[in-house]
Design a protein around this motif. Structure first.
Motif, PDB file in Angstrom:
ATOM      1  N   SER A  75      28.160  44.914  45.275  1.00 44.80           N
ATOM      2  CA  SER A  75      28.194  46.201  46.911  1.00 44.80           C
ATOM      3  C   SER A  75      29.219  48.196  46.132  1.00 44.80           C
ATOM      4  CB  SER A  75      28.669  45.603  48.033  1.00 44.80           C
ATOM      5  OG  SER A  75      30.340  45.938  48.284  1.00 44.80           O
ATOM      6  N   LEU A  76      30.130  47.686  44.920  1.00 41.85           N
ATOM      7  CA  LEU A  76      31.017  48.924  44.581  1.00 41.85           C
ATOM      8  C   LEU A  76      30.101  49.281  43.149  1.00 41.85           C
ATOM      9  CD1 LEU A  76      33.895  47.204  45.576  1.00 41.85           C
ATOM     10  CD2 LEU A  76      32.989  48.873  46.971  1.00 41.85           C
ATOM     11  N   ASP A  77      30.584  50.449  43.211  1.00 45.43           N
ATOM     12  CA  ASP A  77      30.725  51.163  41.725  1.00 45.43           C
ATOM     13  C   ASP A  77      31.563  50.777  40.786  1.00 45.43           C
ATOM     14  OD1 ASP A  77      27.362  51.867  42.173  1.00 45.43           O
ATOM     15  OD2 ASP A  77      28.155  53.062  43.122  1.00 45.43           O
ATOM     16  N   PHE A  78      32.733  50.782  42.253  1.00 48.13           N
ATOM     17  CA  PHE A  78      34.318  51.258  41.195  1.00 48.13           C
ATOM     18  C   PHE A  78      35.475  50.544  42.543  1.00 48.13           C
ATOM     19  CE2 PHE A  78      37.617  52.991  38.811  1.00 48.13           C
ATOM     20  CZ  PHE A  78      37.125  53.183  37.431  1.00 48.13           C
ATOM     21  N   VAL A  79      36.126  49.735  41.619  1.00 48.19           N
ATOM     22  CA  VAL A  79      37.479  49.410  42.774  1.00 48.19           C
ATOM     23  C   VAL A  79      39.242  49.601  41.963  1.00 48.19           C
ATOM     24  CG1 VAL A  79      38.702  47.366  43.075  1.00 48.19           C
ATOM     25  CG2 VAL A  79      36.034  46.900  43.399  1.00 48.19           C
ATOM     26  N   ILE A  80      39.414  50.658  42.537  1.00 51.16           N
ATOM     27  CA  ILE A  80      41.086  50.758  41.929  1.00 51.16           C
ATOM     28  C   ILE A  80      41.497  49.486  43.194  1.00 51.16           C
ATOM     29  CG2 ILE A  80      40.513  52.842  41.320  1.00 51.16           C
ATOM     30  CD1 ILE A  80      41.735  53.714  44.056  1.00 51.16           C
ATOM     31  N   TRP A 125      42.672  38.424  42.636  1.00 54.92           N
ATOM     32  CA  TRP A 125      41.902  40.806  42.221  1.00 54.92           C
ATOM     33  C   TRP A 125      41.055  40.908  42.249  1.00 54.92           C
ATOM     34  CZ3 TRP A 125      45.125  44.890  45.578  1.00 54.92           C
ATOM     35  CH2 TRP A 125      46.149  43.554  46.649  1.00 54.92           C
ATOM     36  N   LEU A 126      41.089  40.531  41.229  1.00 50.68           N
ATOM     37  CA  LEU A 126      40.200  40.783  39.534  1.00 50.68           C
ATOM     38  C   LEU A 126      39.025  39.727  39.955  1.00 50.68           C
ATOM     39  CD1 LEU A 126      42.443  41.206  36.743  1.00 50.68           C
ATOM     40  CD2 LEU A 126      41.232  42.450  38.025  1.00 50.68           C
ATOM     41  N   ARG A 127      39.260  38.322  40.404  1.00 50.28           N
ATOM     42  CA  ARG A 127      37.808  37.752  40.076  1.00 50.28           C
ATOM     43  C   ARG A 127      37.207  38.793  41.755  1.00 50.28           C
ATOM     44  NH1 ARG A 127      40.583  32.975  43.154  1.00 50.28           N
ATOM     45  NH2 ARG A 127      40.092  34.452  44.715  1.00 50.28           N
ATOM     46  N   SER A 128      37.969  38.735  42.767  1.00 51.83           N
ATOM     47  CA  SER A 128      37.230  39.322  43.515  1.00 51.83           C
ATOM     48  C   SER A 128      36.452  40.669  43.355  1.00 51.83           C
ATOM     49  CB  SER A 128      38.154  39.567  44.709  1.00 51.83           C
ATOM     50  OG  SER A 128      38.310  38.723  45.153  1.00 51.83           O
ATOM     51  N   ALA A 129      37.082  41.855  42.783  1.00 54.90           N
ATOM     52  CA  ALA A 129      36.421  42.674  41.756  1.00 54.90           C
ATOM     53  C   ALA A 129      35.544  42.352  41.261  1.00 54.90           C
ATOM     54  CB  ALA A 129      37.768  43.616  41.456  1.00 54.90           C
ATOM     55  N   ALA A 130      35.063  41.662  40.409  1.00 59.61           N
ATOM     56  CA  ALA A 130      34.047  41.238  39.783  1.00 59.61           C
ATOM     57  C   ALA A 130      32.736  40.634  40.121  1.00 59.61           C
ATOM     58  CB  ALA A 130      34.666  40.474  38.937  1.00 59.61           C
ATOM     59  N   ALA A 131      33.339  39.850  41.292  1.00 64.47           N
ATOM     60  CA  ALA A 131      32.043  40.021  42.299  1.00 64.47           C
ATOM     61  C   ALA A 131      31.778  40.869  42.761  1.00 64.47           C
ATOM     62  CB  ALA A 131      32.609  38.529  42.909  1.00 64.47           C
ATOM     63  N   MET A 132      32.136  41.877  43.080  1.00 63.04           N
ATOM     64  CA  MET A 132      32.069  43.108  43.921  1.00 63.04           C
ATOM     65  C   MET A 132      31.453  44.179  42.860  1.00 63.04           C
ATOM     66  SD  MET A 132      34.808  42.921  46.922  1.00 63.04           S
ATOM     67  CE  MET A 132      33.705  44.122  47.960  1.00 63.04           C
ATOM     68  N   VAL A 133      31.362  44.596  42.483  1.00 63.91           N
ATOM     69  CA  VAL A 133      31.664  45.244  41.290  1.00 63.91           C
ATOM     70  C   VAL A 133      29.840  45.566  40.212  1.00 63.91           C
ATOM     71  CG1 VAL A 133      31.971  46.970  39.518  1.00 63.91           C
ATOM     72  CG2 VAL A 133      33.842  46.358  41.114  1.00 63.91           C
TER      73      VAL A 133
END
Length: 266
Positions: free
Chosen positions: A132-137, A169-177
């Protein structure tokens, strides 16, 4: 940063200040004597996002919203979601968006109370949808439990790392980006190995900027930027030196802290 008295409708919050960032382009309502107060870490993290960014971005562990709003301030087409676990800090983020000085950013920002460490269906049900995202910080709590202990529970939750935090946190970022989307994280130099391990198989093309307080001092922070599903190799970038020999902010640090420059030159 400068300060201005808070508006009356925010008087039901705990003791707080209203602070200007990016020379008054946006304001932050944040706790004055408990919880996390934003500073240079948030601004350096936000500067890792390219100035041309125009997609959907989430700020994991947003606190009162400094890093996410710094992105929205500099990237005028970005849409930002401030994701915060604690309801107390989420109240400050909501107050920040409601503050009159942020009217120009409000339509492009929102607050979500959620645990970014969740996985699978639980994460989706919390509002953290896949791809759902193009970027996570992210500015995760990266202090070890023995470092500067505090009796303030809200501040401790914002600063002290739990075991496996980078992985979750990075697992979630990988799923969402989305594929080819971006990630940026700020942490301590000694945590680089754990971050690179958590990135493996998820994000590539890692670029690392070490942050030094002065040119002759060891790095105190690292900022890592990476690309989802990329296989490009790692790059160690020139450092950011915060202060010049006269103990003033370096020109580059001042430009970054005031939203005039990108950390990676883009």
């Amino acid at each position: 940063m400068t300060a201005e008295p808070p508006p009356a409708k925010h008087l039901d919050l705990p003791p707080h200040t209203v602070d200007a960032f990016h020379r008054g382009d946006f304001w932050l309502v944040q706790p004055s004597d408990s919880g996390h107060r934003a500073g240079m870490d948030a601004l350096m993290l936000a500067a890792a996002v390219p100035g041309t960014f125009a997609g959907r971005l989430a700020d994991f562990g947003a606190g009162a919203g400094a890093a996410g709003l710094a992105v929205a301030s500099r990237c005028r087409q970005a849409k930002v979601q401030l994701v915060e676990l604690t309801t107390d800090m989420a109240r400050f983020a909501e107050a920040t968006l409601a503050y009159p000085g942020n009217a120009s950013l409000r339509e492009r920002a929102s607050v979500l109370v959620a645990d970014v460490g969740l996985s699978g269906k639980a994460r989706t049900e919390a509002g953290l949808a896949d791809a759902s995202l193009d970027f996570v910080i992210m500015n995760p709590p990266f202090n070890p439990a023995h470092h500067r202990p505090t009796p303030d529970a809200l501040k401790r939750q914002a600063h002290v790392m739990e075991d496996g935090l980078f992985e979750s946190w990075l697992r979630s970022a990988a799923a969402m980006v989305k594929p080819r989307g971006g990630l940026a994280i700020i942490a301590r130099p000694e945590q680089l190995a754990a971050i690179l391990t958590a990135l493996e198989g998820r994000f590539g093309k890692a670029e690392i900027v070490p942050v030094h307080p002065r040119a002759d001092a060891a790095a105190i922070r690292i900022i890592v930027r990476a690309v989802r599903a990329s296989r490009a190799p790692l790059t160690l970038c020139p450092p950011l030196v915060l202060r010049d020999p006269g103990d003033s902010f370096s020109q580059r640090a001042d430009d970054i802290s005031n939203g005039r420059a990108s950390l990676f030159g883009d």
